[in-house]
Design a protein around this motif. Sequence first.
Motif, mmCIF file in Angstrom:
data_model
loop_
_atom_site.group_PDB
_atom_site.id
_atom_site.type_symbol
_atom_site.label_atom_id
_atom_site.label_comp_id
_atom_site.label_asym_id
_atom_site.label_seq_id
_atom_site.Cartn_x
_atom_site.Cartn_y
_atom_site.Cartn_z
ATOM 1 N N ASP A 104 1.966 39.127 -31.605
ATOM 2 C CA ASP A 104 1.916 39.939 -30.369
ATOM 3 C C ASP A 104 0.647 39.625 -29.570
ATOM 4 O OD1 ASP A 104 -0.254 41.442 -31.250
ATOM 5 O OD2 ASP A 104 0.983 43.114 -31.970
ATOM 6 N N VAL A 107 13.074 43.828 -24.113
ATOM 7 C CA VAL A 107 12.212 44.008 -25.287
ATOM 8 C C VAL A 107 12.462 45.377 -25.906
ATOM 9 C CG1 VAL A 107 9.822 44.013 -26.092
ATOM 10 C CG2 VAL A 107 10.492 42.545 -24.218
ATOM 11 N N SER A 142 7.695 46.720 -27.448
ATOM 12 C CA SER A 142 7.235 46.969 -26.085
ATOM 13 C C SER A 142 5.845 47.600 -26.061
ATOM 14 C CB SER A 142 8.251 47.891 -25.403
ATOM 15 O OG SER A 142 7.859 48.160 -24.102
ATOM 16 N N ILE A 197 3.030 45.130 -25.961
ATOM 17 C CA ILE A 197 2.921 44.177 -24.845
ATOM 18 C C ILE A 197 2.511 44.929 -23.591
ATOM 19 C CG2 ILE A 197 4.165 42.437 -23.498
ATOM 20 C CD1 ILE A 197 6.196 42.286 -25.837
ATOM 21 N N PHE A 243 6.779 37.864 -22.064
ATOM 22 C CA PHE A 243 6.999 37.805 -23.516
ATOM 23 C C PHE A 243 6.788 36.343 -23.947
ATOM 24 C CE2 PHE A 243 9.818 37.114 -27.175
ATOM 25 C CZ PHE A 243 9.344 38.094 -28.034
ATOM 26 N N ILE A 302 9.784 39.791 -18.808
ATOM 27 C CA ILE A 302 10.397 40.996 -19.417
ATOM 28 C C ILE A 302 11.153 41.739 -18.319
ATOM 29 C CG2 ILE A 302 9.961 43.190 -20.595
ATOM 30 C CD1 ILE A 302 7.470 41.893 -21.842
ATOM 31 N N VAL A 305 14.170 41.598 -29.771
ATOM 32 C CA VAL A 305 14.147 41.119 -28.385
ATOM 33 C C VAL A 305 15.526 40.538 -28.066
ATOM 34 C CG1 VAL A 305 13.027 39.571 -26.748
ATOM 35 C CG2 VAL A 305 11.737 40.438 -28.690
#
Lengths: 388, 229
Positions: free
Chosen positions: A111, A150, A155, A158, A164, A178, A193
């Motif tokens: 991530d 996502v 989520s 991010i 993404f 996204i 995802v």
Amino acid sequence: MNPFKLVIKELFYRKINSLVILLTVIVAATVSVAVFTLSKASENETRKIMREQGLNLYIFPKGTNLIDFFSVNNTPAFSEDYVDVLADSKTFDAVRHLTGILQLKYPDWIDPNGSRHQIVVSGYKDEAVQRFLNKQETMGFDVEPGTVHVGALLSVNIPEGEPFRILGKDGEEHTFEIAKRLIEGKGILDQGVAFHLADLQQLLGMEGQINRIEALGCVCHDGRIKNARMQVQSIFPDLEVTEVGSIAEARENQRLMMNKYGSFLIPFVVLASLLISGLLFYANVNSRRYEMGIFKATGKSNSFIVSIIILKAFLIGLVGSITGFFAGSGISEYFGQKIFRFTATDIEPLWNIFGFAVLIFPVLWMLSSWIPALLATQVDAAGILSGE
Amino acid sequence: MLLAIEYDVMLQFEGITKRYKKAGIIYPALEEVSIRIDKGEFVTVTGPSGSGKSTLLNIAGGLINPDFGNVYFHEQNIYLFNNSEFDDYRKRHVGYVFQQFHLIPYLTVFENIRMVCSGLTVAQQIDSYLEKCSLQPLRNKYPSELSVGEKQRTAFIRAIINHPDLLLADEPTGNLDPLNSRILMSLTKEFNQSGGTVILVSHDQDSKQFASRHITLDSGRLISDQKIT
């Protein structure tokens, strides 16, 4: 004298009798329209719930371990052309929303904070347009190429506005816009995802491959899983079909039960009303025996006598059916909003049954007056008029 | 449609027998009655209750089938008519007046008369009869708003509005006071004088003074048949 005018004058003269007969039509029409409208609303509600629940039929290669399948443990892949062949089949009509999916675990996603996670990646092929259907609204994930949806758990890791990023099998980092951040409650997709199928295939080096087809089983009584399996296997004997039990099924059972109630209730109420109405027509004719006698003595034909009674029944049936239609629709709307969660505001008068109601009830009430009308032609005019 | 040939003999009863059966017992209403009624006659029929007066009238009007015998209207056996010929016979050739008036309660005076009219009868014609019978102010009244005399005059106009050949009156004055009885009998006589044939069943001995012929029945048999000069 115009028989229509004669009937109207008699209707207003014997108000109570006319009103009670009218009431029987209104009750029958109201109940029929309300039950039918609520049954239709229930069907829409079921569809809506099924839609909310997502696709409920899974099609995958025979021999697939179902524990692995449901836990997304790299199950066997097969060609995405299967979807197109099924969609193009003349015999495969037990499902809707055929969607080819490649779903795998991606063991090592990093991530934006640098943490590593095992996530689920899913690639969705555009929903197939079945040959017997027009293009429908996409029910599963409608992911545009180059974008992703996502899951809620990813989520949060991010930041807003960030794309993404994920490493492909080619060792390169791939970036996707996204398009949607999913809310919680999407099951395994909360930690996943959703890609466009072609993007995921390219990312994983699995061009042309899928490992499941998802679809929506039809709302039907004859065992959708059995039916769908039979149809699929007649085309691809190497595929298997399974179903996800859901609230929708319970709802569908409820709907079918309601239909059964309706199929009992409507004829029961209509027949009871017809019987009461027939007796009221008989009472009406009986109280008008000397009128019938006068009609006969003054040369009115039997067909005239029958016609004024049948015309009365028709007029009452017509007014009753129109009133009953609006009353039934109103009742459905009022109670439907309390009963149905998803389609509460969609319940409206079913105009396609308006014509049917306006036709069928006058005809039924004309039939209920038929025997009294025939009896009216048989009155002993001499006996009645001479007071014997 | 019936032949419109003029005959002197308007109505002929030939060996008419009619019996009623109630609770297994047979009651004779008419026993082999033969009567010939000529055009323009005013015939009163009297006799005690159960003598067969009303039965005779209803057989003449085509409302009761006799068990035996024939009824000829202008030499045509009416009991060989089919349904539509019977309807036509009653509509065009026969007018009925009953003791109980039998007006349709939800129709006005005018509408009660208009109800039996063929399309050709104009409102003006009805109005002239209403005027003649002193009913014009009551034209739009309902039967419940009328006196018995007014009701019977309305029923009388209804019976003659189509200019029938034959007026059948079953105790028309039975419910009327002497004044109204006299008015009705005058109207009936006027109909007769204009060429109509009348058969009037009555208990009222005064009615004889309007008649040209008097028939007496008893226990279904013809007891007397007298021309009145």
